[in-house]
Design an enzyme around this catalytic site. Structure first.
Site, PDB file in Angstrom:
ATOM      1  N   LYS A   1       0.843  -1.206   0.000  1.00 20.99           N
ATOM      2  CA  LYS A   1       0.000   0.000   0.000  1.00 20.99           C
ATOM      3  C   LYS A   1       0.873   1.250   0.000  1.00 20.99           C
ATOM      4  O   LYS A   1       1.716   1.431   0.881  1.00 20.99           O
ATOM      5  CB  LYS A   1      -0.913   0.004   1.229  1.00 20.99           C
ATOM      6  CG  LYS A   1      -1.886   1.170   1.228  1.00 20.99           C
ATOM      7  CD  LYS A   1      -2.902   1.040   2.341  1.00 20.99           C
ATOM      8  CE  LYS A   1      -2.454   1.609   3.646  1.00 20.99           C
ATOM      9  NZ  LYS A   1      -2.371   3.079   3.681  1.00 20.99           N
TER      10      LYS A   1
ATOM     11  N   ASP B   1      -3.489   4.395  -1.784  1.00 25.25           N
ATOM     12  CA  ASP B   1      -4.443   4.830  -0.748  1.00 25.25           C
ATOM     13  C   ASP B   1      -4.356   6.340  -0.557  1.00 25.25           C
ATOM     14  O   ASP B   1      -3.730   6.818   0.386  1.00 25.25           O
ATOM     15  CB  ASP B   1      -4.111   4.079   0.551  1.00 25.25           C
ATOM     16  CG  ASP B   1      -5.077   4.385   1.679  1.00 25.25           C
ATOM     17  OD1 ASP B   1      -6.208   4.823   1.397  1.00 25.25           O
ATOM     18  OD2 ASP B   1      -4.697   4.180   2.848  1.00 25.25           O
ATOM     19  N   LEU B   2      -4.971   7.080  -1.487  1.00 20.85           N
ATOM     20  CA  LEU B   2      -4.918   8.545  -1.398  1.00 20.85           C
ATOM     21  C   LEU B   2      -6.200   9.116  -0.798  1.00 20.85           C
ATOM     22  O   LEU B   2      -6.283  10.316  -0.570  1.00 20.85           O
ATOM     23  CB  LEU B   2      -4.658   9.159  -2.785  1.00 20.85           C
ATOM     24  CG  LEU B   2      -3.349   8.736  -3.451  1.00 20.85           C
ATOM     25  CD1 LEU B   2      -3.176   9.460  -4.783  1.00 20.85           C
ATOM     26  CD2 LEU B   2      -2.151   8.994  -2.555  1.00 20.85           C
ATOM     27  N   LYS B   3      -7.204   8.287  -0.575  1.00 22.87           N
ATOM     28  CA  LYS B   3      -8.463   8.712   0.068  1.00 22.87           C
ATOM     29  C   LYS B   3      -8.976  10.004  -0.588  1.00 22.87           C
ATOM     30  O   LYS B   3      -9.148  11.035   0.067  1.00 22.87           O
ATOM     31  CB  LYS B   3      -8.281   8.913   1.572  1.00 22.87           C
ATOM     32  CG  LYS B   3      -7.770   7.675   2.289  1.00 22.87           C
ATOM     33  CD  LYS B   3      -7.674   7.887   3.786  1.00 22.87           C
ATOM     34  CE  LYS B   3      -7.128   6.677   4.497  1.00 22.87           C
ATOM     35  NZ  LYS B   3      -5.700   6.409   4.266  1.00 22.87           N
ATOM     36  N   LEU B   4      -9.237   9.921  -1.882  1.00 18.81           N
ATOM     37  CA  LEU B   4      -9.613  11.122  -2.649  1.00 18.81           C
ATOM     38  C   LEU B   4     -10.879  11.763  -2.106  1.00 18.81           C
ATOM     39  O   LEU B   4     -11.845  11.075  -1.762  1.00 18.81           O
ATOM     40  CB  LEU B   4      -9.823  10.752  -4.121  1.00 18.81           C
ATOM     41  CG  LEU B   4      -8.625  10.144  -4.846  1.00 18.81           C
ATOM     42  CD1 LEU B   4      -9.022   9.740  -6.262  1.00 18.81           C
ATOM     43  CD2 LEU B   4      -7.445  11.088  -4.868  1.00 18.81           C
TER      44      LEU B   4
ATOM     45  N   ASP C   1     -12.763  15.521  -3.116  1.00 25.36           N
ATOM     46  CA  ASP C   1     -12.675  16.848  -3.751  1.00 25.36           C
ATOM     47  C   ASP C   1     -13.937  17.052  -4.593  1.00 25.36           C
ATOM     48  O   ASP C   1     -14.859  16.227  -4.535  1.00 25.36           O
ATOM     49  CB  ASP C   1     -11.397  16.927  -4.616  1.00 25.36           C
ATOM     50  CG  ASP C   1     -10.843  18.345  -4.686  1.00 25.36           C
ATOM     51  OD1 ASP C   1     -11.620  19.275  -4.974  1.00 25.36           O
ATOM     52  OD2 ASP C   1      -9.642  18.525  -4.462  1.00 25.36           O
TER      53      ASP C   1
ATOM     54  N   THR D   1     -10.055   4.517  11.064  1.00 24.00           N
ATOM     55  CA  THR D   1      -9.951   3.686  12.271  1.00 24.00           C
ATOM     56  C   THR D   1      -9.325   4.441  13.441  1.00 24.00           C
ATOM     57  O   THR D   1      -9.299   3.936  14.554  1.00 24.00           O
ATOM     58  CB  THR D   1      -9.131   2.410  11.967  1.00 24.00           C
ATOM     59  OG1 THR D   1      -8.029   2.764  11.133  1.00 24.00           O
ATOM     60  CG2 THR D   1      -9.978   1.377  11.266  1.00 24.00           C
TER      61      THR D   1
ATOM     62  N   ARG E   1      -3.851  -4.971  15.142  1.00 26.85           N
ATOM     63  CA  ARG E   1      -2.800  -5.030  16.149  1.00 26.85           C
ATOM     64  C   ARG E   1      -2.685  -6.460  16.643  1.00 26.85           C
ATOM     65  O   ARG E   1      -3.700  -7.094  16.937  1.00 26.85           O
ATOM     66  CB  ARG E   1      -3.103  -4.073  17.320  1.00 26.85           C
ATOM     67  CG  ARG E   1      -3.081  -2.600  16.926  1.00 26.85           C
ATOM     68  CD  ARG E   1      -1.661  -2.138  16.561  1.00 26.85           C
ATOM     69  NE  ARG E   1      -1.574  -0.765  16.074  1.00 26.85           N
ATOM     70  CZ  ARG E   1      -1.564  -0.428  14.775  1.00 26.85           C
ATOM     71  NH1 ARG E   1      -1.664  -1.347  13.828  1.00 26.85           N
ATOM     72  NH2 ARG E   1      -1.437   0.838  14.427  1.00 26.85           N
TER      73      ARG E   1
ATOM     74  N   ARG F   1       2.657  -0.533  11.036  1.00 26.08           N
ATOM     75  CA  ARG F   1       3.641  -0.503  12.128  1.00 26.08           C
ATOM     76  C   ARG F   1       3.877  -1.844  12.826  1.00 26.08           C
ATOM     77  O   ARG F   1       5.024  -2.130  13.195  1.00 26.08           O
ATOM     78  CB  ARG F   1       3.244   0.592  13.134  1.00 26.08           C
ATOM     79  CG  ARG F   1       3.541   1.982  12.573  1.00 26.08           C
ATOM     80  CD  ARG F   1       2.832   3.072  13.313  1.00 26.08           C
ATOM     81  NE  ARG F   1       1.389   3.045  13.061  1.00 26.08           N
ATOM     82  CZ  ARG F   1       0.543   3.968  13.483  1.00 26.08           C
ATOM     83  NH1 ARG F   1       0.988   4.998  14.186  1.00 26.08           N
ATOM     84  NH2 ARG F   1      -0.737   3.876  13.208  1.00 26.08           N
TER      85      ARG F   1
HETATM   86  O1  C5P Z   1       0.670   1.337  11.024  1.00 31.33           O
HETATM   87  P1  C5P Z   1      -0.774   0.905  10.900  1.00 31.33           P
HETATM   88  O2  C5P Z   1      -0.947  -0.612  10.911  1.00 31.33           O
HETATM   89  O3  C5P Z   1      -1.680   1.626  11.865  1.00 31.33           O
HETATM   90  O4  C5P Z   1      -1.170   1.379   9.431  1.00 31.33           O
HETATM   91  C1  C5P Z   1      -2.498   1.405   8.985  1.00 31.33           C
HETATM   92  C2  C5P Z   1      -2.538   1.948   7.583  1.00 31.33           C
HETATM   93  O5  C5P Z   1      -3.888   1.909   7.134  1.00 31.33           O
HETATM   94  C3  C5P Z   1      -2.063   3.379   7.423  1.00 31.33           C
HETATM   95  O6  C5P Z   1      -1.344   3.432   6.185  1.00 31.33           O
HETATM   96  C4  C5P Z   1      -3.332   4.203   7.312  1.00 31.33           C
HETATM   97  O7  C5P Z   1      -3.185   5.315   6.457  1.00 31.33           O
HETATM   98  C5  C5P Z   1      -4.299   3.201   6.698  1.00 31.33           C
HETATM   99  N1  C5P Z   1      -5.714   3.415   6.987  1.00 31.33           N
HETATM  100  C6  C5P Z   1      -6.232   3.439   8.272  1.00 31.33           C
HETATM  101  N2  C5P Z   1      -7.582   3.654   8.465  1.00 31.33           N
HETATM  102  C7  C5P Z   1      -8.396   3.810   7.413  1.00 31.33           C
HETATM  103  C8  C5P Z   1      -7.881   3.757   6.109  1.00 31.33           C
HETATM  104  C9  C5P Z   1      -6.526   3.544   5.924  1.00 31.33           C
HETATM  105  O8  C5P Z   1      -5.489   3.269   9.233  1.00 31.33           O
HETATM  106  N3  C5P Z   1      -9.706   3.939   7.589  1.00 31.33           N
END
Ligand code: C5P
Length: 237
Positions: free
Chosen positions: A34, A62-65, A67, A114, A178, A209
């Site tokens: 991603k 994943d740019l979450k457009l 506009d 999230t 997690r 992460r």
């Molecule tokens: O590091 P972590 O596991 O929290 O990464 C989650 C990824 O999912 C990030 O790149 C974040 O931008 C993306 N994301 C998110 N919640 C959303 C959509 C995308 O955490 N609703």
């Protein structure tokens, strides 16, 4: 689709070189890489072909457009032209793409981030009936699918209700994963373990992460894939 195909690894780094070395390291363990705002803004669109050359089998942009319609449609056309497999827009704007040919690029609607919990939705001014994230997620998911999205992004907490609403074919992509299943220490609030998210109905999980910051990222990725396998078994039971 194998368990590995369902793992989306978030390349939240700020250089193409670092992203490429993560793709080389994790390519055998991960189905989809991603590219989010940080990497896309730092490295530019050329990063997509660099990652493919480094071994990424599939790319999620994943740019979450979000506009005005003309800008959204132009951006989506440009993103599809980069040859990405998945891309995101905000679910309440998905109707803008209705009837547009994005080739093989699949569109996902982001429902509610999230990192947002009920207190945040209240502070943002949502009325009481939409301060429960699940209520807002379901409302937006309906809009996204009606507009022709292939699926949605939501937390694992909403995956079961989402699967019931959208049926067996929809892509349900869950970040906020997690390994301990507990929020803490970072910005994610609506979190879940890989196996529980998949058992609940997620078709894919997004992990950043917990793999990237692990002492051994390859071992962490394998642990996530094992969790996905367990979740698939439990969802068959
Ligand atoms: O590091 P972590 O596991 O929290 O990464 C989650 C990824 O999912 C990030 O790149 C974040 O931008 C993306 N994301 C998110 N919640 C959303 C959509 C995308 O955490 N609703």
């Amino acid at each position: 689709m194998t368990a590995r195909d369902r793992l989306i690894f978030a390349l939240d780094v700020d250089s193409a070189a670092e992203a490429e070395s993560l793709v080389r390291l994790l390519g055998p363990e991960v189905g989809v890489f991603k590219v989010g705002l940080e990497l896309f803004i730092s490295a530019g669109p050329a990063v997509i072909s660099r990652l493919k050359n480094a071994g990424a089998r599939a790319i999620f942009l994943d740019l979450k457009l979000h506009d005005i319609p003309a800008t959204m449609r132009g951006a989506a056309r440009a993103a599809a032209g980069l040859g990405v497999d998945l891309m995101t827009c905000h679910a309440e704007q998905a109707k803008i793409f209705d009837g547009m040919d994005l080739g093989s690029t699949k569109l996902l609607g982001v429902t509610v981030l999230t990192s947002l919990g009920p207190g945040d939705l209240a502070a943002l001014g949502y009325p009481p009936e939409l301060q429960d994230p699940q209520a807002l997620v379901m409302k937006r998911a309906g809009l996204a699918l009606a507009a022709g999205c292939h699926g949605v992004v939501c937390s694992g907490k909403e995956a079961a209700a989402m699967r019931a609403l959208l049926g067996p074919e929809a892509l349900i992509v869950c970040p906020g994963i997690r390994l301990a299943g507990e929020a803490g220490g970072d910005d994610q609030k609506r979190v879940m373990t890989p196996d529980k998210a998949v058992a609940a109905g997620a078709s894919h999980i997004v992990v950043g992460r917990p793999i990237r910051s692990a002492p051994d990222p390859v071992a962490a990725a394998r642990q996530v894939v094992a969790g996905i396998e367990l979740g698939l078994q439990n969802s068959d039971d």
